[in-house]
Design a protein around this motif. Sequence first.
Motif, short mmCIF file in Angstrom:
data_model
loop_
_atom_site.label_atom_id
_atom_site.label_comp_id
_atom_site.label_asym_id
_atom_site.label_seq_id
_atom_site.Cartn_x
_atom_site.Cartn_y
_atom_site.Cartn_z
N ASN A 123 -57.82 -63.67 -37.69
CA ASN A 123 -57.75 -63.67 -39.15
C ASN A 123 -58.18 -62.33 -39.72
O ASN A 123 -57.54 -61.78 -40.63
CB ASN A 123 -58.63 -64.79 -39.72
N ALA A 126 -55.51 -59.68 -38.99
CA ALA A 126 -54.32 -59.88 -39.83
C ALA A 126 -54.56 -59.34 -41.23
O ALA A 126 -53.71 -58.65 -41.81
CB ALA A 126 -53.95 -61.36 -39.88
N GLU A 127 -55.72 -59.63 -41.80
CA GLU A 127 -56.03 -59.15 -43.14
C GLU A 127 -56.15 -57.63 -43.16
O GLU A 127 -55.64 -56.97 -44.08
CB GLU A 127 -57.33 -59.77 -43.65
N ALA A 130 -52.65 -56.13 -42.92
CA ALA A 130 -51.89 -56.36 -44.15
C ALA A 130 -52.38 -55.45 -45.27
O ALA A 130 -51.57 -54.82 -45.98
CB ALA A 130 -52.00 -57.82 -44.56
N SER A 151 -54.83 -66.06 -44.14
CA SER A 151 -53.80 -66.01 -43.10
C SER A 151 -53.64 -67.36 -42.43
O SER A 151 -54.63 -68.06 -42.15
CB SER A 151 -54.15 -64.94 -42.06
N TYR A 152 -52.39 -67.73 -42.18
CA TYR A 152 -52.06 -69.00 -41.55
C TYR A 152 -51.07 -68.75 -40.41
O TYR A 152 -50.13 -67.98 -40.56
CB TYR A 152 -51.44 -69.97 -42.56
N ALA A 169 -49.05 -64.23 -38.16
CA ALA A 169 -49.84 -64.78 -39.26
C ALA A 169 -49.09 -64.57 -40.56
O ALA A 169 -48.68 -63.45 -40.87
CB ALA A 169 -51.21 -64.11 -39.33
N ASN A 170 -48.90 -65.63 -41.32
CA ASN A 170 -48.30 -65.51 -42.65
C ASN A 170 -49.43 -65.36 -43.65
O ASN A 170 -50.40 -66.12 -43.63
CB ASN A 170 -47.47 -66.75 -42.98
N MET A 171 -49.31 -64.37 -44.54
CA MET A 171 -50.39 -64.07 -45.48
C MET A 171 -50.15 -64.73 -46.83
O MET A 171 -49.04 -64.73 -47.36
CB MET A 171 -50.51 -62.56 -45.66
N ASP A 186 -45.63 -61.26 -43.29
CA ASP A 186 -46.06 -61.74 -41.98
C ASP A 186 -46.72 -60.59 -41.23
O ASP A 186 -46.29 -59.44 -41.34
CB ASP A 186 -44.87 -62.22 -41.14
#
Length: 205
Positions: A123, A126-127, A130, A151-152, A169-171, A186
């Motif tokens: 997580n 990913a952040e 992004a 994030s998922y 991960a989809n934000m 993503d």
Amino acid sequence: MTRTLLVGSVLLLLFAASYRTCGAPDEPVTDPLQLTAAEKKAVAELAEKELKTREMLVGKAYLSKIDVFRDTHDRASPRKAMVVYYRYVDNAALIVGVDVARNKVVKVEAVAGFPTPLAPEENARAERLARAHPKVKAFLDEHGGRVRLESYLAHSSVPSDPAFSHRVANMAFRLDGDYLRAPNVDVDLTDGRILFPDRTVMLSK
């Protein structure tokens, strides 16, 4: 595109018909089925040791979650735990079954393509990835830097979708408790790429 976002724990029916998810270490244990912080630590260490002994923890791998369930066929030691890792090298979930009271591993299995929640480290990565992208940064700047990113895990059944074989991960973008209409973003954690699928999503509170 057939895609599923995993917003919590995936039901694992590999060892039992029902389970409870263990709370965080700082949460009080009110359910006798749950693990204490000490038990959770011991179970995780036992699982990691077993995976290393079997040389299954190769490359980048993260502890995804620990689930606990009641084994009705074992009255002497009914609590069993499932420790789940995600292994990047082959897009596989490593599932370790542990007998809590006996402090013993009872089953080990690698399941390719099995969706399991993002670990805290994933997580955070990913952040970070992004936020570093110019397009995402510009969107965040429009809102004065007050937007929170969530994030998922994205899981797809379509072979051409990166989420079919990669850790993606989809934000989601949240401001003051509400989800914002934003470009779909993503993060391909396997390759470290930022993807902008050709669609825009609207998430409701």
